[in-house]
Motif scaffolding. Structure first.
Motif, PDB file in Angstrom:
ATOM      1  N   LEU A 131      55.363  16.284  28.935  1.00  0.00           N
ATOM      2  CA  LEU A 131      55.105  15.664  30.014  1.00  0.00           C
ATOM      3  C   LEU A 131      53.822  14.459  29.775  1.00  0.00           C
ATOM      4  O   LEU A 131      53.842  13.270  30.105  1.00  0.00           O
ATOM      5  N   PHE A 132      52.818  15.061  28.976  1.00  0.00           N
ATOM      6  CA  PHE A 132      51.534  14.355  28.991  1.00  0.00           C
ATOM      7  C   PHE A 132      51.879  13.254  27.881  1.00  0.00           C
ATOM      8  O   PHE A 132      51.239  12.080  28.181  1.00  0.00           O
ATOM      9  N   ALA A 133      52.647  13.337  27.011  1.00  0.00           N
ATOM     10  CA  ALA A 133      53.027  12.038  26.057  1.00  0.00           C
ATOM     11  C   ALA A 133      53.612  11.424  26.970  1.00  0.00           C
ATOM     12  O   ALA A 133      53.245   9.944  26.768  1.00  0.00           O
ATOM     13  N   LEU A 134      54.636  11.580  27.651  1.00  0.00           N
ATOM     14  CA  LEU A 134      55.255  10.458  28.729  1.00  0.00           C
ATOM     15  C   LEU A 134      54.294   9.574  29.545  1.00  0.00           C
ATOM     16  O   LEU A 134      54.246   8.557  29.759  1.00  0.00           O
ATOM     17  N   ALA A 135      53.466  10.718  30.238  1.00  0.00           N
ATOM     18  CA  ALA A 135      52.369  10.091  30.975  1.00  0.00           C
ATOM     19  C   ALA A 135      51.276   9.217  30.500  1.00  0.00           C
ATOM     20  O   ALA A 135      51.268   7.980  30.925  1.00  0.00           O
ATOM     21  N   ARG A 136      51.008   9.314  29.232  1.00  0.00           N
ATOM     22  CA  ARG A 136      50.179   8.511  28.477  1.00  0.00           C
ATOM     23  C   ARG A 136      50.857   7.400  28.045  1.00  0.00           C
ATOM     24  O   ARG A 136      50.294   6.154  28.152  1.00  0.00           O
ATOM     25  N   ASP A 137      52.268   7.289  27.775  1.00  0.00           N
ATOM     26  CA  ASP A 137      52.949   6.076  27.468  1.00  0.00           C
ATOM     27  C   ASP A 137      52.879   5.203  28.560  1.00  0.00           C
ATOM     28  O   ASP A 137      52.948   3.875  28.550  1.00  0.00           O
ATOM     29  N   ILE A 138      53.210   5.814  30.008  1.00  0.00           N
ATOM     30  CA  ILE A 138      53.364   4.941  31.063  1.00  0.00           C
ATOM     31  C   ILE A 138      51.992   4.434  31.463  1.00  0.00           C
ATOM     32  O   ILE A 138      52.060   3.294  31.877  1.00  0.00           O
ATOM     33  N   GLN A 139      50.979   5.338  31.282  1.00  0.00           N
ATOM     34  CA  GLN A 139      49.559   4.710  31.647  1.00  0.00           C
ATOM     35  C   GLN A 139      49.303   3.671  30.772  1.00  0.00           C
ATOM     36  O   GLN A 139      48.719   2.675  31.113  1.00  0.00           O
ATOM     37  N   LYS A 140      49.431   3.513  29.504  1.00  0.00           N
ATOM     38  CA  LYS A 140      49.321   2.587  28.506  1.00  0.00           C
ATOM     39  C   LYS A 140      49.942   1.441  28.722  1.00  0.00           C
ATOM     40  O   LYS A 140      49.593   0.319  28.462  1.00  0.00           O
ATOM     41  N   GLN A 141      51.286   1.561  29.374  1.00  0.00           N
ATOM     42  CA  GLN A 141      52.186   0.674  29.632  1.00  0.00           C
ATOM     43  C   GLN A 141      51.527  -0.518  30.853  1.00  0.00           C
ATOM     44  O   GLN A 141      51.721  -1.499  30.583  1.00  0.00           O
ATOM     45  N   HIS A 142      50.991   0.483  31.639  1.00  0.00           N
ATOM     46  CA  HIS A 142      50.489  -0.403  32.934  1.00  0.00           C
ATOM     47  C   HIS A 142      49.088  -0.632  32.725  1.00  0.00           C
ATOM     48  O   HIS A 142      48.409  -1.841  33.389  1.00  0.00           O
ATOM     49  N   PHE A 143      48.278  -0.047  31.960  1.00  0.00           N
ATOM     50  CA  PHE A 143      46.807  -0.105  31.934  1.00  0.00           C
ATOM     51  C   PHE A 143      46.209  -0.352  30.506  1.00  0.00           C
ATOM     52  O   PHE A 143      44.898  -0.603  30.563  1.00  0.00           O
TER      53      PHE A 143
END
Length: 350
Positions: free
Chosen positions: A37-49
């Motif tokens: 979950l955290f790896a996916l969340a970081r990918d999404i976070q970095k994609q947007h910010f």
């Protein structure tokens, strides 16, 4: 394991889940599932910010409160609190120091103080905006009328943070006295969105009476509200409240909920809260690595910080704002992120 991972993938694709699915994900979290979950969340976070972390300068300008919430250290019935109100000039001095340090959002937070008429809050907003027109103002002043929210928005407030604390009626009644209602709290949030505020909500993790179902109801409510900001943190007991001897929330569950929120709301503004840093020395770093992208250092005068004690052992009450920001900047750099000079507004998805 397989079911939980497939539900995380479904959440990533559809951005929502049903009640039973949320409950299953919360009840069946495991270390490997959380890591995924955290790896996916970081990918999404970095994609947007990218690696940007936004800062908010927190100014806790009044600790008077008419309410008697059972978990809060500044509740009306706590007679040991030394009450204070900052003047407009003192608030502007906080902003002056904050602006020089690179803050471009000021969060004006207080209890529900009867002294805070619309006229007084309008004066504060206009004074700050006049001196710092390139900065955003976030208000966090509790429940007010639609008319009041509208007036403050028209005076120049940009954002409003009102944590719903729990979306489940029965749980709300465990945490609050009878004169407060979960229905009114939610209505306030819908009013704020309708007016045009960048609207923030949130909840405590691990509060007394909380269950996987009540957490699932929180996520479904947030799913429906679709806020611009979500502030969550662990419940931390305060010694002068009815919940003084209750068990606090955990870092583990708080981080897991942060990860779920990031996947559900990819472009949401999601703080790694002070409460998280209070129960774990590296709590804020862990929050960022679970998907958060905002930190909120304290700009309040040193002399009042310990008086604004919502919970016990709050961190950074003795640090100058400059020290706190420098410390946070180096902490973020260590994990590959950068504190930026930016208002950090919510951006709609393209």
């Amino acid at each position: 394991m397989k079911n939980a991972l497939s539900l995380i993938e479904k959440l990533n694709q559809e951005k929502k889940l049903e009640m039973e699915e949320w409950i299953f994900l919360i009840e069946n979290r495991r270390e490997k599932i959380a890591e995924t979950l955290f790896a996916l969340a970081r990918d999404i976070q970095k994609q947007h910010f990218g690696n940007k972390i936004y800062t908010r300068g927190l100014i806790e300008y009044t600790n008077y409160c008419k309410n008697n919430c059972y978990y809060c250290g500044i509740r009306r019935d706590n007679k040991s609190v030394e009450r204070y109100r900052l003047t407009v000039e003192e608030i502007l001095d906080c902003c002056r120091r904050g602006y020089a340090l690179g803050f471009r959002t000021f969060v004006l937070q207080g209890g529900e103080d009867g002294y805070d008429t619309d006229e007084r809050v309008e004066e504060i907003i206009r004074s700050v905006k006049q001196r710092y027109p390139d900065c955003a103002i976030t208000l966090s002043l509790g429940e007010r009328s639609y008319k009041s929210y509208l007036r403050l928005y028209q005076a120049g407030a940009d954002r409003y943070l009102l944590r719903h604390e729990t979306a489940q009626k029965e749980h709300y009644e465990i945490l609050h006295p009878p004169e407060l209602s979960e229905a009114n709290r939610k209505q306030c949030l819908y009013n704020l969105k309708k007016i045009g505020y960048q609207t923030g909500t949130g909840f405590m993790v691990g509060s007394p009476g909380q269950t996987p179902q009540s957490l699932a109801e929180d996520l479904i409510f947030i799913q429906e509200l679709n806020p611009h900001m979500v502030g969550i943190g662990p419940f931390v007991p305060h010694h002068e409240t009815p919940f003084a001897k209750e068990k606090g929330g955990t870092v583990e569950l708080t981080l897991y909920m942060l990860g779920l929120l990031r996947v559900m709301l990819p472009n949401v503004l999601l703080p790694a809260t002070t409460a998280l840093g209070t129960i774990d020395p590296r709590g804020r770093e862990k929050g960022i690595l679970a998907g958060a992208n905002v930190v909120m250092p304290n700009l309040s005068p040193l002399g009042v910080r310990k008086k604004y004690e919502l919970y016990d052992n709050k961190i950074c009450t003795g640090e100058e704002a400059a020290e706190c920001r420098q410390c946070l900047a180096s902490r973020m750099k260590e994990i590959g992120y950068e504190l930026v000079v930016d208002r950090g507004d919510y951006k709609e998805e393209n």
